[in-house]
Structures are given as structure tokens and as C-alpha cells.
Scaffold this active site. Structure first.
Site, PDB file in Angstrom:
ATOM      1  CB  SER A 180      -1.009  -0.219   1.069  1.00 34.78           C
ATOM      2  OG  SER A 180      -1.701  -0.948   0.959  1.00 34.78           O
ATOM      3  CE  LYS A 214      -8.289  -6.639   5.813  1.00 36.31           C
ATOM      4  NZ  LYS A 214      -8.791  -7.224   4.659  1.00 36.31           N
ATOM      5  CG  ASN A 243     -10.438  -2.425   3.176  1.00 37.41           C
ATOM      6  OD1 ASN A 243     -11.386  -1.339   3.435  1.00 37.41           O
ATOM      7  ND2 ASN A 243      -9.935  -2.756   2.162  1.00 37.41           N
ATOM      8  CG  ASP A 260     -11.171  -5.746   0.527  1.00 36.73           C
ATOM      9  OD1 ASP A 260     -10.044  -5.141  -0.056  1.00 36.73           O
ATOM     10  OD2 ASP A 260     -11.110  -6.533   1.418  1.00 36.73           O
ATOM     11  CB  ALA A 287     -17.707 -19.980   2.130  1.00 37.99           C
ATOM     12  CB  ALA A 315     -11.317 -12.838   0.524  1.00 39.13           C
ATOM     13  CB  THR A 337     -15.787 -26.398   5.314  1.00 38.28           C
ATOM     14  OG1 THR A 337     -14.147 -26.548   5.406  1.00 38.28           O
ATOM     15  CG2 THR A 337     -16.541 -26.795   6.732  1.00 38.28           C
ATOM     16  CB  ILE A 352      -9.191 -12.263  -4.693  1.00 38.10           C
ATOM     17  CG1 ILE A 352      -9.055 -13.362  -3.624  1.00 38.10           C
ATOM     18  CG2 ILE A 352     -10.526 -12.084  -5.209  1.00 38.10           C
ATOM     19  CD1 ILE A 352      -9.779 -12.608  -2.484  1.00 38.10           C
ATOM     20  CE1 TYR A 380      -2.790  -9.078  -3.457  1.00 40.53           C
ATOM     21  CE2 TYR A 380      -0.419  -8.915  -3.951  1.00 40.53           C
ATOM     22  CZ  TYR A 380      -1.595  -8.663  -2.990  1.00 40.53           C
ATOM     23  OH  TYR A 380      -1.082  -8.062  -1.758  1.00 40.53           O
TER      24      TYR A 380
END
Ligand code: ATR
Length: 273
Positions: A16, A65, A86, A101, A128, A131, A153, A216, A218
Site C-alpha cells: 500500500s 480488521k 479495511n 474490497d 467462503a 474475502a 467446508t 483474488i 495475486y
């Protein structure tokens, strides 16, 4: 001079500061964006500094978070629906919590696969966990038809579907191939793809020829899932764009300028991966 931050513990790995530093320089804004290591026991004290006006706001990453969710004075409705914060913005002496996000996910697809959501009837979402929440809320906002939420799961997928409501059908990962025929978008939100991990054969060849596959994760930029999709001639969108786009709303709120995600910015960050 306006100051912003990213807090986490540890924080050294965060990209960031590079992203926001690039924009500050590019737009000639006299501001700063610094990575600050804040231990969980120090989070309350750090909030004191924020509320006293030392910063315009900042980003929050692991492991803060959830704690931050309870500390903010005000929650943006989307952050509330997603259940995670976030991005923090100081308004007067109040701290408002956002989740960007959501914007990162949509901005990445809008830029790299324009028109992806037009007439989109079925989507497969893999994973699940935390994210997945922003991705599901974002997909619902674009009125996609049915979402197949596949997770290792099953219980976790079902609990999430119940909480978020909407047309979400849950299944295990082994059901990918039976659900693929009309899915023109596949999104991996799980950790699979990092550290050399990969899915067992999902059955990507059952997807429509015009399907888009996005991840998502990277690191690596081209995950095994994306490489397999590319080999089948499917369109892929990697996860770096989501990281870049999720930074846009924060920068705009703190520094008063909506920044652009340019190829040059992408190259700079890609070079550090
Ligand atoms: P995050 O907050 O980053 O999403 P998380 O909440 O721990 O992290 O969720 C990680 C997701 O990746 C979960 O959907 C997890 O599946 P489970 O719910 O079954 O744990 C998924 N995941 C992680 N490792 C996996 C693996 N090796 N195979 C399949 N799914 C995996």
C-alpha cells in the site's frame, strides 16, 4: 500536510505505501502514507492518535480488521453488510469505517473485462472465508442471477449464504463441473493458489467458451487456476487489479483526488511481487 497510514502487525510486506506514494507524487500532493506496525494491545492508543487529528485516515490489515470494526464511531452500510472494515476516514473527531474490497473487485473487472456483468445469469464463487464476503456483496449489487458458492467446508458456505441472502446455492468443490455449463464468471476468493497450492481438477473445460476466470490471489500473479483457464482459451483477470482498485476510494477520501489505476502503476507494483 495530510497524513495517512496502513496499520498491521507485521506490516513490512504491505504494497500500500508504494501505491499511495506513487499517486501522491504523480498528482503533486503534499501528503504522506506510511506503514505503521501496531501491535493488537496498542490499537486503542493508536485510535486515540487518529481521533486527535494526527491523520486523515488509513488502511487496516491483518490482524486488526475485526477489532477495528468494533472501534469505529460510524460504519458505512456496505462495510456493515460485508462485516469487515479495511479503510478508516476521520470526519471531525469521528472515525468512519469503510470496506473498499468491494470497489476493488468491481473496479478490476470493469477495467479489465468491460461488460462482464451484462446479462450475467450464473457465477461460480470458490471459497467462503472473509474475502468471499466482499465479492458476494459486490456481485449482488450488480444483479447477477444465481451464485454457486462452492467451498471445501459446505457448512461454512451455507452459513454465509444464509447471512447474505439472495440467490446463492451452496455445494462442495467437487460439484464444479456439474454447475459450470452456464457460469460465465468464476471467482476464486479462497487461499488456494498461494504457496504452490492448487485445486484438484475442477473441470474448467465445462465452462462456456466466453467465461471469465478471476482470482483474488495475486502472488503468484498467474495462479494455477488462471493458467489452466488461459490454456483453455478462457479470458482471465488476475488479482493485482483488485489490490490497486481497492486503494482508490481511500486515497480520494484522505487527499481529495480520485486517482487512476494506470499501466505504469501496475508495472511498478508487479515488479515488486
Ligand atoms: P480469508 O479471510 O482470507 O478469506 P479464511 O477466512 O481463512 O481466509 O478463508 C479461506 C478460504 O479458503 C476458505 O473458504 C477455505 O475453505 P474452508 O472453509 O473449507 O476452510 C479456503 N481454503 C483454504 N485452503 C484451502 C484448500 N487447501 N482447499 C480448499 N479450500 C481452501
Amino acid at each position: 500536510m495530510k497524513r495517512a497510514f496502513v496499520i498491521g502487525h507485521p506490516i513490512a510486506h504491505s504494497r500500500s505505501p508504494l501505491i499511495h506514494g506513487y499517486w501522491l507524487e504523480r498528482y503533486g500532493i503534499a501528503g504522506s502514507y506510511e506503514a505503521i506496525d501496531v501491535a493488537p494491545s496498542e490499537l486503542g492508543k493508536f485510535f486515540g492518535r487518529l481521533k486527535a487529528g494526527e491523520f486523515a485516515g488509513g488502511n487496516v490489515t491483518i490482524p486488526h480488521k475485526e477489532a477495528v470494526y468494533a472501534l469505529v464511531d460510524d460504519l458505512d452500510p456496505l462495510a456493515e453488510e460485508i462485516g469487515a472494515v479495511n479503510t478508516l476516514v476521520l470526519k471531525g473527531d469521528q472515525v468512519e469505517g469503510f470496506n473498499t474490497d468491494y470497489m476493488g473487485f468491481l473496479g478490476n473487472l470493469d477495467q479489465n473485462a468491460p461488460g462482464w456483468d451484462q446479462g450475467l445469469d450464473e457465477v461460480i464463487v470458490l471459497g467462503a472465508g472473509g474475502a468471499a464476503r466482499a465479492v458476494l456483496v459486490a456481485l449482488k449489487a450488480r444483479d447477477v442471477g444465481k451464485i454457486h458458492l462452492l467451498n471445501r467446508t459446505l457448512d461454512k458456505a451455507e452459513a454465509l449464504a444464509l447471512e447474505l441472502e439472495g440467490r446463492i446455492e451452496c455445494a462442495g468443490l467437487s460439484e464444479f463441473s456439474t454447475r459450470a455449463a452456464n457460469a460465465r464468471l468464476v471467482v476464486n476468493t479462497s487461499a488456494v493458489g498461494m504457496k504452490g497450492t492448487r485445486f484438484d481438477d475442477l473441470g474448467l473445460k465445462r465452462l462456456p467458451k466466453d467465461a471469465i476466470v478471476t482470482d483474488i490471489v495475486y502472488t503468484p500473479l498467474v495462479t494455477p487456476l488462471l493458467a489452466d483457464a488461459q490454456a483453455l482459451g478462457l479470458k482471465i483477470v488476475d488479482g493485482l487489479g483488485m489490490l490497486l482498485h481497492q486503494a482508490v476510494p481511500g486515497f480520494a477520501a484522505w487527499f481529495g483526488k480520485t486517482p487512476e489505476v494506470t499501466p505504469e502503476l501496475r508495472q511498478r507494483i508487479e515488479a515488486t511481487l
